[in-house]
Design a protein around this motif. Sequence first.
Motif, PDB file in Angstrom:
ATOM      1  N   PRO A  88     -51.104  -5.393 -13.886  1.00 22.51           N
ATOM      2  CA  PRO A  88     -50.412  -4.213 -13.365  1.00 22.51           C
ATOM      3  C   PRO A  88     -50.405  -3.095 -14.400  1.00 22.51           C
ATOM      4  CG  PRO A  88     -48.818  -5.901 -13.995  1.00 22.51           C
ATOM      5  CD  PRO A  88     -50.173  -6.527 -14.132  1.00 22.51           C
ATOM      6  N   ILE A  89     -50.262  -1.866 -13.907  1.00 22.99           N
ATOM      7  CA  ILE A  89     -50.181  -0.714 -14.804  1.00 22.99           C
ATOM      8  C   ILE A  89     -48.727  -0.355 -15.082  1.00 22.99           C
ATOM      9  CG2 ILE A  89     -52.405   0.233 -14.108  1.00 22.99           C
ATOM     10  CD1 ILE A  89     -50.929   2.164 -12.261  1.00 22.99           C
ATOM     11  N   GLY A  90     -47.793  -1.113 -14.468  1.00 22.25           N
ATOM     12  CA  GLY A  90     -46.380  -0.864 -14.696  1.00 22.25           C
ATOM     13  C   GLY A  90     -45.541  -1.565 -13.647  1.00 22.25           C
ATOM     14  N   THR A  91     -44.253  -1.308 -13.660  1.00 18.62           N
ATOM     15  CA  THR A  91     -43.333  -1.847 -12.653  1.00 18.62           C
ATOM     16  C   THR A  91     -42.442  -0.716 -12.162  1.00 18.62           C
ATOM     17  OG1 THR A  91     -41.681  -2.463 -14.312  1.00 18.62           O
ATOM     18  CG2 THR A  91     -43.314  -4.149 -13.693  1.00 18.62           C
ATOM     19  N   ARG A  92     -41.834  -0.934 -10.988  1.00 18.07           N
ATOM     20  CA  ARG A  92     -40.950   0.090 -10.432  1.00 18.07           C
ATOM     21  C   ARG A  92     -39.903  -0.572  -9.560  1.00 18.07           C
ATOM     22  NH1 ARG A  92     -44.695   3.930  -9.159  1.00 18.07           N
ATOM     23  NH2 ARG A  92     -44.739   3.777  -6.887  1.00 18.07           N
ATOM     24  N   SER A  93     -38.704  -0.081  -9.643  1.00 16.23           N
ATOM     25  CA  SER A  93     -37.621  -0.579  -8.794  1.00 16.23           C
ATOM     26  C   SER A  93     -37.771   0.007  -7.392  1.00 16.23           C
ATOM     27  CB  SER A  93     -36.263  -0.183  -9.383  1.00 16.23           C
ATOM     28  OG  SER A  93     -35.224  -0.469  -8.466  1.00 16.23           O
ATOM     29  N   ILE A  94     -37.777  -0.864  -6.386  1.00 18.93           N
ATOM     30  CA  ILE A  94     -37.890  -0.408  -5.001  1.00 18.93           C
ATOM     31  C   ILE A  94     -36.762  -1.031  -4.187  1.00 18.93           C
ATOM     32  CG2 ILE A  94     -40.400  -0.154  -5.158  1.00 18.93           C
ATOM     33  CD1 ILE A  94     -40.641  -2.689  -3.414  1.00 18.93           C
ATOM     34  N   GLN A  95     -36.530  -0.473  -3.013  1.00 22.24           N
ATOM     35  CA  GLN A  95     -35.515  -1.014  -2.121  1.00 22.24           C
ATOM     36  C   GLN A  95     -36.035  -1.037  -0.702  1.00 22.24           C
ATOM     37  OE1 GLN A  95     -31.462   0.410  -2.524  1.00 22.24           O
ATOM     38  NE2 GLN A  95     -31.034   0.155  -0.348  1.00 22.24           N
ATOM     39  N   TYR A  96     -35.798  -2.138   0.002  1.00 22.77           N
ATOM     40  CA  TYR A  96     -36.031  -2.193   1.449  1.00 22.77           C
ATOM     41  C   TYR A  96     -35.175  -3.309   2.031  1.00 22.77           C
ATOM     42  CZ  TYR A  96     -39.318  -6.118   0.604  1.00 22.77           C
ATOM     43  OH  TYR A  96     -39.887  -7.312   0.232  1.00 22.77           O
ATOM     44  N   GLY A  97     -34.788  -3.130   3.272  1.00 22.86           N
ATOM     45  CA  GLY A  97     -33.962  -4.125   3.942  1.00 22.86           C
ATOM     46  C   GLY A  97     -32.627  -4.348   3.275  1.00 22.86           C
ATOM     47  N   ARG A 116     -32.035  -4.529   0.065  1.00 25.87           N
ATOM     48  CA  ARG A 116     -32.142  -5.275  -1.193  1.00 25.87           C
ATOM     49  C   ARG A 116     -32.998  -4.524  -2.209  1.00 25.87           C
ATOM     50  NH1 ARG A 116     -34.059 -11.305  -0.490  1.00 25.87           N
ATOM     51  NH2 ARG A 116     -33.845 -11.092  -2.756  1.00 25.87           N
ATOM     52  N   GLU A 117     -32.687  -4.744  -3.466  1.00 25.38           N
ATOM     53  CA  GLU A 117     -33.463  -4.160  -4.563  1.00 25.38           C
ATOM     54  C   GLU A 117     -34.511  -5.177  -5.035  1.00 25.38           C
ATOM     55  OE1 GLU A 117     -33.171  -1.212  -6.204  1.00 25.38           O
ATOM     56  OE2 GLU A 117     -31.423  -0.378  -5.164  1.00 25.38           O
ATOM     57  N   TYR A 118     -35.700  -4.667  -5.377  1.00 25.17           N
ATOM     58  CA  TYR A 118     -36.777  -5.512  -5.895  1.00 25.17           C
ATOM     59  C   TYR A 118     -37.419  -4.825  -7.096  1.00 25.17           C
ATOM     60  CZ  TYR A 118     -36.571  -7.828  -1.301  1.00 25.17           C
ATOM     61  OH  TYR A 118     -36.164  -8.500  -0.167  1.00 25.17           O
ATOM     62  N   GLU A 119     -37.974  -5.628  -7.970  1.00 23.73           N
ATOM     63  CA  GLU A 119     -38.788  -5.102  -9.068  1.00 23.73           C
ATOM     64  C   GLU A 119     -40.243  -5.320  -8.679  1.00 23.73           C
ATOM     65  OE1 GLU A 119     -38.975  -3.071 -12.725  1.00 23.73           O
ATOM     66  OE2 GLU A 119     -37.252  -3.593 -11.462  1.00 23.73           O
ATOM     67  N   ALA A 120     -40.943  -4.242  -8.378  1.00 17.86           N
ATOM     68  CA  ALA A 120     -42.308  -4.332  -7.873  1.00 17.86           C
ATOM     69  C   ALA A 120     -43.319  -4.027  -8.971  1.00 17.86           C
ATOM     70  CB  ALA A 120     -42.508  -3.365  -6.708  1.00 17.86           C
TER      71      ALA A 120
END
Length: 684
Positions: free
Chosen positions: A617-626, A628-632
């Motif tokens: 990966p070139i990095g990570t990003r915090s996302i949200q759906y449904g 809930r928070e995820y680290e993508a």
Amino acid sequence: MSHSWRLGIDIGGTFTDLTVLDEQSGTLTGVKTPTVPSDPALGIANGLALLKEKGIEPQDVHYFAHGTTIGLNTLLQRRGEAISLLVTEGFRDLLTLQRLRLPIPYDFSSRLPEPLIPRERVFTVKERLRQDGSVHTPLDQDSLDEAIRSVIASGAGGVVVCFLHSYKNPVHEQQAVERIRELAPHLGVTASAELWPQMREYERAAMTAVNSYIQPNVQRYFETLQERLQEEGVSAQPFITQSNGGIMDIGTAAKAPVRTLFSGPAAGVIGAVQAAKSADISHVITFDMGGTSADISIIEDGQPTFTQMNHLAGMPVMLPSVSMYSVGAGGGSFGWIDNGGLLKVGPESVGSSPGPACYGRGDKAALTDAYLLCGYLNPERFAAGHVQLYPERSAVAIAPIADYLGTDVRGAADRMIQVAVANMYAELSAVMEQHGFDPREFSLLAFGGGGPVTANFLAEEIQSESVLVPPSPGTLCALGALTADFAYDAVLSLQKKFADLTMGTLVHEFTQLTEQAQQWLADQHVQGLEGSTLYYSVDARYAGQAFEIELPLDGVMLEDPTGEQMIAAFHDLHRRQYGHSDAAAELELINLRVRLTGHTLKPHVASVPLAQGEISPIGTRSIQYGGREYEASVYARSDMYAGHRVDGPAIVEQDDTTVLILAGWQGITDAAGNLILKRKEVSA
């Protein structure tokens, strides 16, 4: 080293997409630039400037195909030409009465759409043909001249001629057109039987009115386009995509712009056919999500599905076209609270100007703003970095919705996305049930700028087996335009019982239609076609039925002198579509159809290299759906080679779109560069 480029362009409501194919290497290059609504050709010039930056010179473009929404937007916005209509005496209210059906059967306050031609610009002519085309009342010259004088006095810029039963015998319409050109050569004139000789007077009149209504705007755009291309150094003759998924030369398109109404979306479906073929997937639901809407179409056994009639802005359009259904909002559709206190998304869109709040010009919270706040989009890389996004503007726009819902702005954005996906699921389910398809047997093919970021949500809802994201999903409509074939549909209105015909008569009529289609293809003056194919069909019904179904015909049926194979095929088709058939009923043939396809060169598209090791990966990003928070993990699409696997939750960034992979799903890159999303237990 000199290059030979093929260029495809699609102008959408928000972005103008350009796809270029290098015929030598098979390399595809795509760019996006904001559409300029006031001057769409300027958007093309801006796109050509971006291609120059990539080393693609306009003078090296030798093939140019273009999908356009000029006619469509003219009709939807009611900004067309003031036109008049000449009808048979006694039929002045043809466009006003329409079909006397309420648009919403259970809503007595719903109203029929306003006709494009008001009653005061409809004039009657004394003439009458019988149902079989024979003359009952000859065309009255004095009556015709008086009607033409009335048209001139009305100030109309064009006139439509639609006489009763002219599809059987166009003689009176032809005489009227000749007289109009004598007395009023400044008027544009269109005869309904020349445009589309098919029964049903209202539908034929309405469609011909649409053609004349949008024609001046389309012609002006085509003239501007050709001038702009010459200024930019593109010498290639432009071809225009049609609603039926084919292409035609720009002169033909200018005469019959109604054939271009679904030009852009149809090109997307043709591009999807090519993408599905490259991935060896035969059953596909196309999911095209742009700035204004989300549309689907069905590809079965590798072939798009067609319809013989569409409705647009309440107007019937009786032309063969790729079947398409609008199923939801686009990236520019904004969120709002209705009178009942429910959160809604769309159908209104902010378009490309002012655009979503994150563009920095508008103040309405659009779906793109929701994607940005939930972490799916990179504000520095949107549209290859040519469009800067401002998350703080999105937060300000969504704040009132968040306050009403009692949550923070990210939570409100998440709910906007959930509402949009739920609407898409409901609409898509209805379409699939209507056609008897099981979505679990289909892959969802995502394209358009917003398709790949939304498709995994929708696939999860409908339990689709996979999601296919082609290498350049944001510009797939443009790719479809440059790979489309020439296509022409010829029709003959027959309206006879099968018992009163012979197979020899049918074969003769099909031969006439074939010659008409072949002459059209010859008139396109295109070089280097890879052969052509003919498709025969007949619109048939049981005698006494109100509507017919299209029956495909093969050579065996046409060579059977008894016609028994055709009859048996119709009974079988009727049984499959409606659950019953009647072997004792008489068969009635309504229309004969011939579709000619002139196959264009399909250049080899380069394969992607085989992966050497795992992708990082070139990095990570915090996302949200449904909720809930995820680290993508974030990946670059340009780093993905054949065999690479990416586990969700993940984001794949590329110049023309962003792909969102949900938790529990995995993305796999195939040899053609397609990214295929599957559930982990399935992919394992």
